[in-house]
Design an enzyme around this catalytic site. Structure first.
Site, PDB file in Angstrom:
ATOM      1  N   PRO A   2       0.824  -1.208   0.000  1.00  0.00           N
ATOM      2  CA  PRO A   2       0.000   0.000   0.000  1.00  0.00           C
ATOM      3  C   PRO A   2       0.860   1.260   0.000  1.00  0.00           C
ATOM      4  O   PRO A   2       1.913   1.312   0.639  1.00  0.00           O
ATOM      5  CB  PRO A   2      -0.795  -0.114   1.314  1.00  0.00           C
ATOM      6  CG  PRO A   2      -0.777  -1.562   1.644  1.00  0.00           C
ATOM      7  CD  PRO A   2       0.532  -2.082   1.141  1.00  0.00           C
ATOM      8  N   GLU A   3       0.396   2.268  -0.728  1.00  0.00           N
ATOM      9  CA  GLU A   3       1.117   3.542  -0.746  1.00  0.00           C
ATOM     10  C   GLU A   3       0.568   4.447   0.360  1.00  0.00           C
ATOM     11  O   GLU A   3      -0.395   4.112   1.050  1.00  0.00           O
ATOM     12  CB  GLU A   3       1.003   4.170  -2.127  1.00  0.00           C
ATOM     13  CG  GLU A   3       1.495   3.205  -3.206  1.00  0.00           C
ATOM     14  CD  GLU A   3       2.087   3.857  -4.428  1.00  0.00           C
ATOM     15  OE1 GLU A   3       2.434   5.046  -4.387  1.00  0.00           O
ATOM     16  OE2 GLU A   3       2.221   3.147  -5.440  1.00  0.00           O
ATOM     17  N   LYS A  52       4.376   5.257   5.032  1.00  0.00           N
ATOM     18  CA  LYS A  52       3.687   3.970   5.010  1.00  0.00           C
ATOM     19  C   LYS A  52       3.553   3.358   6.400  1.00  0.00           C
ATOM     20  O   LYS A  52       3.345   2.153   6.540  1.00  0.00           O
ATOM     21  CB  LYS A  52       4.432   3.010   4.067  1.00  0.00           C
ATOM     22  CG  LYS A  52       4.485   3.513   2.629  1.00  0.00           C
ATOM     23  CD  LYS A  52       5.200   2.536   1.721  1.00  0.00           C
ATOM     24  CE  LYS A  52       5.245   3.060   0.282  1.00  0.00           C
ATOM     25  NZ  LYS A  52       5.863   2.090  -0.644  1.00  0.00           N
ATOM     26  N   ARG A 121      13.882   8.824  10.616  1.00  0.00           N
ATOM     27  CA  ARG A 121      14.516   8.123   9.497  1.00  0.00           C
ATOM     28  C   ARG A 121      13.796   8.368   8.171  1.00  0.00           C
ATOM     29  O   ARG A 121      14.319   8.026   7.112  1.00  0.00           O
ATOM     30  CB  ARG A 121      14.537   6.614   9.763  1.00  0.00           C
ATOM     31  CG  ARG A 121      15.410   6.186  10.925  1.00  0.00           C
ATOM     32  CD  ARG A 121      15.694   4.702  10.874  1.00  0.00           C
ATOM     33  NE  ARG A 121      14.500   3.889  10.977  1.00  0.00           N
ATOM     34  CZ  ARG A 121      14.028   3.386  12.117  1.00  0.00           C
ATOM     35  NH1 ARG A 121      14.655   3.650  13.259  1.00  0.00           N
ATOM     36  NH2 ARG A 121      12.957   2.625  12.125  1.00  0.00           N
ATOM     37  N   ASN A 162       5.356   2.700  -5.874  1.00  0.00           N
ATOM     38  CA  ASN A 162       5.622   2.434  -7.281  1.00  0.00           C
ATOM     39  C   ASN A 162       4.660   3.150  -8.226  1.00  0.00           C
ATOM     40  O   ASN A 162       5.050   3.621  -9.293  1.00  0.00           O
ATOM     41  CB  ASN A 162       5.562   0.923  -7.524  1.00  0.00           C
ATOM     42  CG  ASN A 162       6.532   0.480  -8.592  1.00  0.00           C
ATOM     43  OD1 ASN A 162       7.276   1.285  -9.133  1.00  0.00           O
ATOM     44  ND2 ASN A 162       6.521  -0.797  -8.902  1.00  0.00           N
ATOM     45  N   ARG A 258      12.144  -3.294  -8.171  1.00  0.00           N
ATOM     46  CA  ARG A 258      10.741  -2.947  -8.402  1.00  0.00           C
ATOM     47  C   ARG A 258      10.507  -2.683  -9.890  1.00  0.00           C
ATOM     48  O   ARG A 258      11.410  -2.262 -10.620  1.00  0.00           O
ATOM     49  CB  ARG A 258      10.352  -1.683  -7.603  1.00  0.00           C
ATOM     50  CG  ARG A 258      10.539  -1.811  -6.100  1.00  0.00           C
ATOM     51  CD  ARG A 258       9.645  -2.881  -5.484  1.00  0.00           C
ATOM     52  NE  ARG A 258       8.250  -2.604  -5.681  1.00  0.00           N
ATOM     53  CZ  ARG A 258       7.515  -1.817  -4.894  1.00  0.00           C
ATOM     54  NH1 ARG A 258       8.085  -1.215  -3.862  1.00  0.00           N
ATOM     55  NH2 ARG A 258       6.239  -1.621  -5.130  1.00  0.00           N
TER      56      ARG A 258
END
Length: 269
Positions: A2-3, A52, A121, A162, A258
């Protein structure tokens, strides 16, 4: 995977359904049972997303951190509660709703310091009001790495996956392999603004739509896209199909593990 818009939708839903009242938290599967017992019956102060990552803040009792990974899902239901089906890592039961979490990469109880360390991060998230796009550009503008790779690096930019990566590069006519340091600041500002626009729309609708009105199926007289991710897109998962703008077959390759999609004509430079 999931984005970012999916996690922000979940945060908004959980804030609305569970925050401000005690929540029954359990782990039918057992893997999260010890941590769940520490927040069970406590008031959920806030649900929020960063990139995410999803965070359920229970104040002094800790924060539940969830990363869905490739297979994680939440199922949302209204009361009454039914018996668990499958491997339910975490169950939350509120006043009128309940939700089951299955298959996440991470489901853990963290201290505030550990939450801060995760956020530190991550790069700026286009869906957060505290985001600083200049922080991302500072990294991009110094890098020889391709822009396509940098946009997927969560330490550079949080929440972009992606689909958004491929689509925003197409919408701005940028070759995926352009080195980050070759991107000028004005174009970066346009990319950032576009990501904010597209991802906010994704939060609102629950799907990723990136095509302009003139390229919609009903306008072009073409079939609507059939894909489990939903939404109308220009290049993502359209390898070999004609570009809606120029007719050139959409190209495909692999980059950093990817799938990468682009139009060789529209994104020639």
């Amino acid at each position: 995977m999931p984005e970012g818009h999916t996690l922000h939708r979940l945060a908004k839903a959980h804030q609305r359904r569970f925050a401000g009242a005690p929540v029954a938290v359990s782990s039918p599967q057992g893997r999260f049972a010890a941590e769940a017992s520490l927040v069970d019956g406590q008031v959920l102060v806030r649900a929020e997303a960063y990139g995410k990552h999803l965070f359920h803040d229970y104040g002094p009792h800790g924060t539940v951190h969830v990363h869905l990974g490739l297979y994680g899902t939440f199922s949302e239901m209204k009361l009454p509660v039914t018996e668990p089906v499958g491997q339910v890592r975490m169950r939350m039961v509120g006043r009128t709703q309940w939700t089951d979490l299955r298959g996440p990469t991470r489901c853990e109880l963290l201290t505030s310091g550990e939450v801060d360390a995760i956020m530190a991060r991550l790069g700026p998230d286009p869906l957060r009001r505290d985001a600083d796009p200049d922080k991302a550009f500072a990294r991009i503008s110094r890098s020889k790495t391709s822009l396509a790779a940098l946009l997927m690096d969560q330490s550079v930019l949080a929440g972009v996956g992606n689909v958004y990566r491929a689509e925003v590069l197409f919408r701005h006519g940028i070759a995926p392999m352009l080195p980050g340091r070759s991107l000028d600041s004005a174009l970066w500002k346009d990319i950032w603004s576009d990501l904010v626009f597209l991802m906010r729309d994704g939060v609102r609708t629950g799907r990723i739509d990136t095509v302009a009105p003139e390229h919609l199926p009903e306008v072009m007289g073409r079939a609507a896209r059939e894909d489990r991710h939903g939404g109308e897109v220009y290049v993502y998962r359209r390898a070999g199909l004609p570009c809606y703008v120029c007719g050139t077959p959409i190209a495909h390759s692999e980059l950093v593990g990817r799938n990468l999609y682009w139009c060789p004509h529209c994104q020639a430079s």
